[in-house]
Design a protein around this motif. Structure first.
Motif, PDB file in Angstrom:
ATOM      1  N   CYS A  62       0.828  -1.197   0.000  1.00 20.76           N
ATOM      2  CA  CYS A  62       0.000   0.000   0.000  1.00 20.76           C
ATOM      3  C   CYS A  62       0.870   1.259   0.000  1.00 20.76           C
ATOM      4  O   CYS A  62       0.646   2.213  -0.746  1.00 20.76           O
ATOM      5  CB  CYS A  62      -0.858  -0.079   1.255  1.00 20.76           C
TER       6      CYS A  62
ATOM      7  N   SER B  69       2.707   1.443  -3.654  1.00 18.29           N
ATOM      8  CA  SER B  69       1.942   1.863  -4.844  1.00 18.29           C
ATOM      9  C   SER B  69       1.116   3.117  -4.574  1.00 18.29           C
ATOM     10  O   SER B  69       0.794   3.863  -5.486  1.00 18.29           O
ATOM     11  CB  SER B  69       1.022   0.738  -5.290  1.00 18.29           C
TER      12      SER B  69
ATOM     13  N   LYS C  10      -1.962   3.629  -3.980  1.00 17.88           N
ATOM     14  CA  LYS C  10      -3.176   3.836  -4.788  1.00 17.88           C
ATOM     15  C   LYS C  10      -4.430   3.133  -4.284  1.00 17.88           C
ATOM     16  O   LYS C  10      -5.483   3.281  -4.863  1.00 17.88           O
ATOM     17  CB  LYS C  10      -2.906   3.464  -6.250  1.00 17.88           C
ATOM     18  N   TYR C  11      -4.321   2.313  -3.232  1.00 10.95           N
ATOM     19  CA  TYR C  11      -5.527   1.591  -2.788  1.00 10.95           C
ATOM     20  C   TYR C  11      -5.836   1.822  -1.317  1.00 10.95           C
ATOM     21  O   TYR C  11      -4.921   1.968  -0.498  1.00 10.95           O
ATOM     22  CB  TYR C  11      -5.346   0.077  -2.940  1.00 10.95           C
ATOM     23  N   TRP C  12      -7.117   1.751  -1.010  1.00 11.14           N
ATOM     24  CA  TRP C  12      -7.560   1.559   0.365  1.00 11.14           C
ATOM     25  C   TRP C  12      -7.877   0.071   0.519  1.00 11.14           C
ATOM     26  O   TRP C  12      -8.703  -0.474  -0.214  1.00 11.14           O
ATOM     27  CB  TRP C  12      -8.804   2.413   0.671  1.00 11.14           C
ATOM     28  N   HIS C  13      -7.190  -0.573   1.446  1.00 11.91           N
ATOM     29  CA  HIS C  13      -7.403  -2.001   1.684  1.00 11.91           C
ATOM     30  C   HIS C  13      -8.345  -2.181   2.875  1.00 11.91           C
ATOM     31  O   HIS C  13      -8.053  -1.674   3.965  1.00 11.91           O
ATOM     32  CB  HIS C  13      -6.078  -2.703   2.000  1.00 11.91           C
TER      33      HIS C  13
ATOM     34  N   TYR D 235      -4.508   6.455  -0.020  1.00 13.99           N
ATOM     35  CA  TYR D 235      -4.339   5.026   0.280  1.00 13.99           C
ATOM     36  C   TYR D 235      -4.380   4.830   1.793  1.00 13.99           C
ATOM     37  O   TYR D 235      -4.199   5.784   2.560  1.00 13.99           O
ATOM     38  CB  TYR D 235      -3.005   4.506  -0.278  1.00 13.99           C
TER      39      TYR D 235
ATOM     40  N   TYR E 286     -10.447   7.219  -4.810  1.00 10.06           N
ATOM     41  CA  TYR E 286     -10.778   6.138  -3.863  1.00 10.06           C
ATOM     42  C   TYR E 286     -10.897   4.821  -4.618  1.00 10.06           C
ATOM     43  O   TYR E 286     -11.880   4.584  -5.326  1.00 10.06           O
ATOM     44  CB  TYR E 286     -12.099   6.503  -3.164  1.00 10.06           C
ATOM     45  N   SER E 287      -9.862   3.997  -4.539  1.00 10.66           N
ATOM     46  CA  SER E 287      -9.916   2.648  -5.126  1.00 10.66           C
ATOM     47  C   SER E 287      -9.722   1.659  -3.992  1.00 10.66           C
ATOM     48  O   SER E 287      -8.880   1.880  -3.111  1.00 10.66           O
ATOM     49  CB  SER E 287      -8.789   2.413  -6.123  1.00 10.66           C
ATOM     50  N   THR E 288     -10.482   0.573  -4.042  1.00  7.41           N
ATOM     51  CA  THR E 288     -10.458  -0.340  -2.887  1.00  7.41           C
ATOM     52  C   THR E 288     -10.022  -1.754  -3.244  1.00  7.41           C
ATOM     53  O   THR E 288     -10.157  -2.193  -4.384  1.00  7.41           O
ATOM     54  CB  THR E 288     -11.859  -0.423  -2.247  1.00  7.41           C
ATOM     55  N   MET E 289      -9.510  -2.440  -2.235  1.00  8.16           N
ATOM     56  CA  MET E 289      -9.191  -3.870  -2.308  1.00  8.16           C
ATOM     57  C   MET E 289      -9.780  -4.506  -1.043  1.00  8.16           C
ATOM     58  O   MET E 289      -9.787  -3.866   0.016  1.00  8.16           O
ATOM     59  CB  MET E 289      -7.675  -4.097  -2.286  1.00  8.16           C
TER      60      MET E 289
ATOM     61  N   SER F   7     -16.774  -0.818   2.594  1.00  7.87           N
ATOM     62  CA  SER F   7     -16.047  -0.043   1.572  1.00  7.87           C
ATOM     63  C   SER F   7     -17.032   0.585   0.584  1.00  7.87           C
ATOM     64  O   SER F   7     -16.841   1.710   0.140  1.00  7.87           O
ATOM     65  CB  SER F   7     -14.999  -0.900   0.869  1.00  7.87           C
TER      66      SER F   7
END
Ligand code: FBP
Length: 551
Positions: free
Chosen positions: A234, A237, A239-242, A301, A412-415, A392
Motif C-alpha cells: 500500500c 503503490s 493507490k488503494y484503500w485495503h 491510500y 478512492y480505489s479499494t481492495m 467499503s
C-alpha cells in the motif's frame, strides 16, 4: 507422506515444560470458588461440581506406583494452532504416570463420542504430529454435546474402552458442555472425569484465571505478517484503500492485537461501537473521515481493519439478531415452509416495528445472512457476511456525497481481504507450542489428581515457560446465565475487549497518529528458530494485560 524442510526441523522442537511439571507433582487446593454471575442458579444446576477450589501443582518426589489410565480426547469447534501439541502433551503426561496408559481420540469432534468413532493414538501417530498446526490428527467438529441421550451413548463407548477420563479441547461453548457432562457423569457416578482445555483463535475464552486461549498467539502473528505485507504494498503503490476483515466471531481481540502489531490507519473495535451506541452510518463516517483527512495530505491510500463480528455489535443490529433468534426458534417450521422469495417479507411482517426497520435498512444480502442457519451453538455465521465489502461500498457512497459538496477531492480505489482460515492451522509459534504442550500435560496431572469439571490452566505466561504456574480451574467458576435459543442457559462468560483495559487504551492513545501519518510496522513471518526476542514473544495483548514491558 513427503515432508517440507521446515516440517522436518520443527518436528525435533522440544516444547519447554514449566519446572513444576518436570517430576512428580502434588496438588495444592485454594479456597472454594463461586461462579462469575448468577451464583444461586448455577449452584442449583451443578450441585456436584459447583464451588470446587482452584488447584495449583507443586513439585514433589516422582511416584512410581500409579496405575495405567485410559483417556479419551476430543477436538471441538474451529481449528486453532497448537491442538496437536495439547494431544502430545496429554499423551506424554499419561505415559509418565504409567507407560501402559492409553489415549483414544474421538473422530471429527464431539460427534465421534456419540457415534463411537475413535482411534487409539499410539506413539508413532503422536510423533508425526508434534509441533504441527491443524487438527487433522483426529479432526474436529461442532456437534453440541448437550442431551442425556448423547451423554449416555458416549458413556457406552467410554466403558467399552475402559476410559475413565475425557479431555475436551474447545472454546467457551464446548467447555460449557464439558462442565455439563462432568456434572452429569458425577451425578450418576459414571466414574469418568471430564477436563477442559481453553482453545480458540478468537481469544475470548479468558478471565482472571485463564490468561489466554491457545491459538490466538499464532493466528494473530500470521494475520499481522500479511497485514504488514499489504501495508508495505500500500505504501509502495500509494493507490488503494485495503479493507481487511479479520476473524473473531464476537470479540475484537484479533483485530486489536493486529492493530497493535501493525499500526494500520483505521481499526474498528466492535465493543467500542456498541459502547458508544453507534449506528452503521456512524462507523462508515468514521472511516470516510480518515479517507478525507489522508486525501487532504495527498495520501489516497490506507488500511482499515474490521473485526468479523462487527455487525452483531451495532446496537440496532444486535437487537434485531436477538429478536430473529427468538422468532426463528419459535416459528422454525413455519419459516422453513416459506418460499425463498417471500422470506424477506415474512421476516419483516413478524418482527417488531423497530427491528423490521433495521432489517429493511440493511443491504439485502446481509439481512438474508442473518436469517440463515445458525451454527449448532446458535451463533450467526458472521464469517460468511462480507462486512469488508459492505463498509467499503458505503464509504464510497459517503465520499460521493462529500465530493458533491466540494468537501472531498481525492481518489478512492479499494481492495478487499478476509483473513481467518489462513491462520487457524499454521504451525504453532514457540509460545503456542509450549503453552499447548503444557496444557495437555497439565490435563494429565489433573486426571491423575482424580478431579472432574476442571479446565487445565497455565499462568504467568509473559515469563519464560519454566516459570509458568500449572493447575486447574473449576469450569463453573467462569459461568453465568445467558439467553440462548430463547431460553436462559448456564454458559461460560465470553471475554470481550475491555475498553478500560491496557491493550485498548494503548491503541486508543496511538490511533489518531496512525490515521493521519503512515506509521505502519511490519512484523514479518513467525520465526521458529533464532534469538528469543524474535521467536518467543507472547502476544502484545498478553503483555499489556500483564503490564510487563516487552514492547
Ligand atoms: P471457535 O470459537 O470454535 O474456536 O471458532 C472460532 C472461529 O474461527 C471464528 O473466528 C469463526 O467465526 C468461526 O470459527 C468460523 O467457523 P467455521 O470453522 O465453522 O467456518
Amino acid at each position: 507422506m513427503k515432508k517440507s524442510a521446515l516440517q522436518i526441523a520443527r518436528a525435533a522442537y522440544r516444547p519447554q515444560l514449566p519446572i513444576v511439571l518436570t517430576g512428580g507433582v502434588k496438588v495444592k487446593e485454594g479456597e472454594p470458588t463461586q461462579s462469575a454471575g448468577d451464583q444461586e442458579e448455577i449452584k442449583k444446576l451443578f450441585p456436584n461440581t459447583y464451588g470446587l477450589p482452584e488447584l495449583v501443582f507443586e513439585k514433589t518426589a516422582a511416584s512410581t506406583s500409579s496405575k495405567p489410565i485410559n483417556v479419551g480426547v476430543i477436538l471441538s469447534g474451529g481449528q486453532a494452532p497448537g491442538g496437536h501439541n495439547v494431544i502430545s502433551g496429554l499423551f506424554d503426561g499419561i505415559k509418565s504416570i504409567n507407560k501402559d496408559s492409553k489415549l483414544y481420540g474421538f473422530l471429527m469432534g464431539p460427534g465421534g463420542l456419540v457415534d463411537h468413532n475413535y482411534k487409539e493414538l499410539t506413539s508413532d501417530i503422536i510423533d508425526e504430529y508434534r509441533n504441527t498446526g491443524g487438527f487433522d490428527i483426529i479432526g474436529s467438529g461442532r456437534t453440541k454435546l448437550e442431551t442425556k441421550e448423547q451423554f449416555d451413548k458416549g458413556l457406552e463407548i467410554l466403558r467399552e474402552l475402559g476410559i475413565t477420563a475425557l479431555v475436551i479441547i474447545g472454546g467457551d461453548d464446548s467447555n460449557t458442555n464439558a462442565a455439563i457432562l462432568a456434572e452429569y457423569y458425577k451425578a450418576i457416578d459414571a466414574g469418568v472425569q471430564v477436563i477442559g482445555v481453553p482453545k480458540t483463535i478468537d481469544g475470548d475464552l479468558k478471565n482472571n484465571v485463564i490468561e489466554t486461549s491457545f491459538g490466538f498467539d499464532t493466528a494473530t502473528k500470521v494475520y499481522s505478517e500479511v497485514i504488514g505485507n499489504i501495508q508495505r504494498d500500500c505504501n509502495s503503490s500509494k493507490k488503494y484503500w485495503h479493507f481487511i476483515k479479520l476473524m473473531g466471531r464476537s470479540a475484537s481481540h484479533i483485530a486489536l492485537e493486529c492493530a497493535l502489531q501493525c499500526q494500520p490507519n483505521v481499526c474498528i473495535i466492535s465493543e467500542e461501537v456498541e459502547a458508544k451506541d453507534m449506528t452503521l452510518s456512524q462507523v462508515v463516517n468514521e472511516i470516510a473521515d480518515a479517507v478525507v483527512a489522508r486525501a487532504n495530505n495527498g495520501m489516497n491510500y490506507g488500511v482499515v481493519l474490521i473485526p468479523e463480528g462487527l455487525i452483531e455489535f451495532i446496537p440496532a443490529v444486535k437487537k434485531l439478531i436477538a429478536e430473529l433468534n427468538d422468532l426463528l426458534a419459535a416459528k422454525a417450521e413455519e419459516f422453513a415452509a416459506v418460499p425463498a422469495e417471500e422470506q424477506r417479507a415474512w421476516v419483516i411482517k413478524n418482527l417488531s416495528a423497530e427491528c423490521a426497520a433495521t432489517y429493511e435498512s440493511l443491504p439485502a444480502g446481509v439481512a438474508r445472512q442473518l436469517t440463515l442457519d445458525r451454527d449448532p451453538h446458535g451463533n450467526v455465521q458472521v464469517s460468511l457476511i462480507e462486512t469488508e465489502k459492505l463498509l467499503s461500498e458505503m464509504v464510497g457512497k459517503r465520499l460521493g456525497e462529500l465530493a458533491a459538496k466540494g468537501e472531498y477531492k481525492g481518489k478512492y480505489s479499494t481492495m478487499h481481504h478476509f483473513f481467518g482460515y489462513e491462520g487457524r492451522c499454521a504451525d504453532p509459534s514457540n509460545f503456542d507450542a509450549n503453552y499447548c504442550y503444557g496444557l495437555g500435560y497439565t490435563a494429565a496431572c489433573l486426571i491423575a489428581s482424580g478431579v472432574t469439571g476442571y479446565m487445565s490452566s497455565l499462568r504467568n505466561l509473559t515469563f519464560a515457560p519454566v516459570n509458568w504456574v500449572a493447575g486447574g480451574i473449576p469450569i463453573t467458576m467462569m459461568m453465568n446465565m445467558e439467553r440462548r435459543h430463547g431460553h436462559m442457559k448456564p454458559v461460560i462468560r465470553k471475554a470481550l475487549v475491555e475498553l478500560d483495559g491496557a491493550p485498548f487504551l494503548k491503541f486508543a492513545k496511538e490511533r489518531d497518529a496512525w490515521k493521519i501519518g503512515t506509521c505502519y510496522t511490519y512484523p514479518g513471518p513467525i520465526q521458529y528458530f533464532g534469538p528469543a526476542e524474535v521467536c518467543d514473544l507472547p502476544s502484545m495483548t498478553l503483555v499489556y494485560e500483564q503490564k510487563r514491558r516487552k514492547y
